[in-house]
Design a protein around this motif. Sequence first.
Motif, short mmCIF file in Angstrom:
data_model
loop_
_atom_site.label_atom_id
_atom_site.label_comp_id
_atom_site.label_asym_id
_atom_site.label_seq_id
_atom_site.Cartn_x
_atom_site.Cartn_y
_atom_site.Cartn_z
N ARG A 174 -5.49 4.99 -0.19
CA ARG A 174 -5.14 4.58 1.18
C ARG A 174 -6.18 5.05 2.17
NH1 ARG A 174 -3.36 7.04 5.28
NH2 ARG A 174 -2.78 8.94 4.17
N ARG A 175 -6.58 6.30 2.05
CA ARG A 175 -7.60 6.85 2.95
C ARG A 175 -8.93 6.13 2.80
NH1 ARG A 175 -6.07 12.84 1.08
NH2 ARG A 175 -4.30 13.22 2.47
N LYS A 176 -9.34 5.90 1.55
CA LYS A 176 -10.63 5.24 1.32
C LYS A 176 -10.59 3.79 1.82
CE LYS A 176 -11.48 6.10 -3.01
NZ LYS A 176 -12.13 6.41 -4.31
N HIS A 177 -9.46 3.13 1.68
CA HIS A 177 -9.34 1.77 2.22
C HIS A 177 -9.49 1.80 3.75
CE1 HIS A 177 -8.06 -2.35 2.81
NE2 HIS A 177 -7.21 -1.89 3.72
N ALA A 178 -8.80 2.73 4.40
CA ALA A 178 -8.90 2.86 5.86
C ALA A 178 -10.34 3.17 6.28
CB ALA A 178 -7.95 3.94 6.37
N LEU A 179 -10.98 4.07 5.55
CA LEU A 179 -12.37 4.44 5.85
C LEU A 179 -13.29 3.25 5.68
CD1 LEU A 179 -14.58 6.54 6.42
CD2 LEU A 179 -14.48 7.18 3.99
N ALA A 180 -13.18 2.55 4.56
CA ALA A 180 -14.05 1.40 4.30
C ALA A 180 -13.86 0.31 5.35
CB ALA A 180 -13.79 0.84 2.90
N GLU A 181 -12.64 0.03 5.68
CA GLU A 181 -12.36 -1.03 6.66
C GLU A 181 -12.88 -0.64 8.05
OE1 GLU A 181 -11.09 -4.72 8.00
OE2 GLU A 181 -11.52 -3.95 5.99
#
Length: 189
Positions: A174-181
């Motif tokens: 979840r965190r990495k998705h938020a970061l990437a986006e």
Amino acid sequence: MNAGEATKRRLLDAATAEFATYGIAGARVDRISANARANKAQLYAYFGNKEGLFDAVFGEHLDMIVNTVPLDAEDLPGYATGLYDAYLVHPELVRLATWSRLERVPAGDLITNMPDHDTLKLQSIADAQRSGHVNPALAPTDVLSLVTAMSMAWSPASVTIAASGDDADAEHERRKHALAETVRRAFAP
């Protein structure tokens, strides 16, 4: 490896853990020597003093701090999430860099021992700007600084929530998705 080299290696390993945990001012030579199974005289003979020992530890980890994740400027979200993962595997790198910032280099470039440490990364960003992959209105140095800072949102130096290897995989994703986006949107042309 001879006995002297083995002792020096144990001192560097013990000092890495000590400095990452307590910083320069909080580190104790007695604790480092005890954890390394060495005496203080050996530590002083190899490194001069506690500050010299920190310099040796930081210098030894410098390449990993700078190059632990390769930069593909056409995939800044991948770079940011790669850094997130690296901070989980090597939290001591972030801690050592943070202590160096707090206790040694309060302003300017943190990496003073490697003057060209970011040249290739900045060139890659400039190339990605020219090819239409990264917003050309931003200075490459600012792009690199911002992406790095964003990647540290959950690092051991976070002022909000520090990620841990013990966190659930779903939490990391979840965190990495938020970061990437967020990185994708922030630097899109």
